[in-house]
Design an enzyme around this catalytic site. Structure first.
Site, PDB file in Angstrom:
ATOM      1  CE1 TYR A  53      70.952  38.117 -79.314  1.00  0.00           C
ATOM      2  CE2 TYR A  53      72.988  39.221 -78.711  1.00  0.00           C
ATOM      3  CZ  TYR A  53      71.759  38.704 -78.353  1.00  0.00           C
ATOM      4  OH  TYR A  53      71.348  38.763 -77.043  1.00  0.00           O
ATOM      5  N   PRO A 209      67.784  47.174 -71.279  1.00  0.00           N
ATOM      6  CG  PRO A 209      69.875  48.106 -70.823  1.00  0.00           C
ATOM      7  CD  PRO A 209      69.196  47.086 -71.691  1.00  0.00           C
ATOM      8  CG  LEU A 210      68.409  52.018 -72.508  1.00  0.00           C
ATOM      9  CD1 LEU A 210      69.129  52.713 -73.658  1.00  0.00           C
ATOM     10  CD2 LEU A 210      68.539  52.835 -71.229  1.00  0.00           C
ATOM     11  N   GLY A 211      64.078  49.777 -72.008  1.00  0.00           N
ATOM     12  CA  GLY A 211      62.680  49.605 -72.376  1.00  0.00           C
ATOM     13  C   GLY A 211      61.763  50.556 -71.623  1.00  0.00           C
TER      14      GLY A 211
END
Length: 288
Positions: A53, A209-211
């Site tokens: 990252y 998780p918010l896709g």
């Protein structure tokens, strides 16, 4: 904050994904530190990062260093926080992602991550992504060796299919602690892996998780039920999505990425949302 377990470690039911604070579009360091502190102050005790990252070739581990700095400057007890990192995925600095699952590389990557994060062992170390050039058993075997040597306390894998989950758990002698795969309203193809992790009693960590619910266009069409449930409850569609994932299994621990204090503060409220059977059915059908 409600809690769940990764192996024998109790953690917050919602974690924090550090990736947005270190890649394209990342905020300045001060806002990132404030975001991590906001998560910790809200009761988050699980943070996910990776050595990959970063943006530029000369800043490997940018996010790990950022998290270590935030933990040092936080007013609470940093020893209560489980930090998970990953290795085996690389960014050469040109915007691309490459793979290296060689055992010798992974063992050196763990040592570098440990230097950046500090302490005597990494809380949870995850093999980031299978490398088609290296037998999977060899890569996971390196993780097993690191676990046996005590350089890592818990072992996990990421972006794995059911066969790889079973193989990894066997190689690790039943000590596989977690599986981290993409899972969200718009990406549900990891449902078999989620179900297998649940069957084996292994933590399932949805990344991204918010896709599917961040786009106004999607919320007005395929994923309208998420907005409808959110509007009826007076909460955000993002919170509804996280609550829906939490309801999938007691082994699910979503790790929404964040780069602003407000977003992680909103996300953690999902642990208090109990969706009805009718709401869950509507959300399960959304996007089908």
């Amino acid at each position: 904050m409600k809690t769940r377990r990764i192996a024998d470690v109790e953690v917050s039911a919602i974690g924090l994904g550090g990736m947005p604070m270190s890649i394209e579009g990342r905020p300045d360091r001060e806002r990132s530190i404030k975001t991590i502190h906001a998560a910790l102050d809200a009761g988050v005790t699980f943070i996910d990062t990776a050595d990959a990252y970063h943006l530029h070739a000369d800043e490997v581990g940018h996010n790990e260093e950022l998290i270590a700095e935030a933990l040092r400057s936080w007013g609470g007890d940093a020893s209560t926080i489980l930090v998970a990192t990953k290795g085996g995925h690389l960014r050469p600095g040109d915007g691309s992602w490459t793979l290296n699952g060689r055992p010798e590389y992974l063992k050196e990557a763990v040592k570098a991550s440990l230097r950046r994060l500090g302490g005597d062992a990494i809380g949870l170390y995850q093999f980031h992504r299978p490398d088609p050039e290296v037998p999977y058993a060899e890569s996971v075997g390196a993780i097993r060796d690191l676990l046996d040597e005590g350089l890592i306390r818990l072992a996990g894998i990421s972006n794995a299919n059911p066969d790889q989950i079973r193989e990894a758990n066997e190689i690790l002698g039943g000590r596989l602690a977690s599986v981290q795969n993409q899972f969200s309203p718009s990406f549900r193809s990891s449902e078999p892996e989620l179900e297998l992790a649940d069957e084996l009693g292994i933590a399932f960590l949805p990344w991204s998780p918010l896709g599917g619910i961040t786009s106004a266009a999607d919320l007005g069409s395929r994923f309208a039920p998420f907005k409808e449930v959110a509007d009826a409850r007076g909460i955000s569609p993002q919170v509804v999505a996280l609550a829906w994932e939490l309801a999938k299994s007691p082994h699910v621990i979503p790790i929404p990425g964040s780069s602003r204090p407000e977003t992680i503060q909103d996300s953690v409220t999902a642990v208090e949302v109990e969706l009805t059977r009718d709401e869950l059915d509507r959300l399960d059908a959304a996007g089908a």
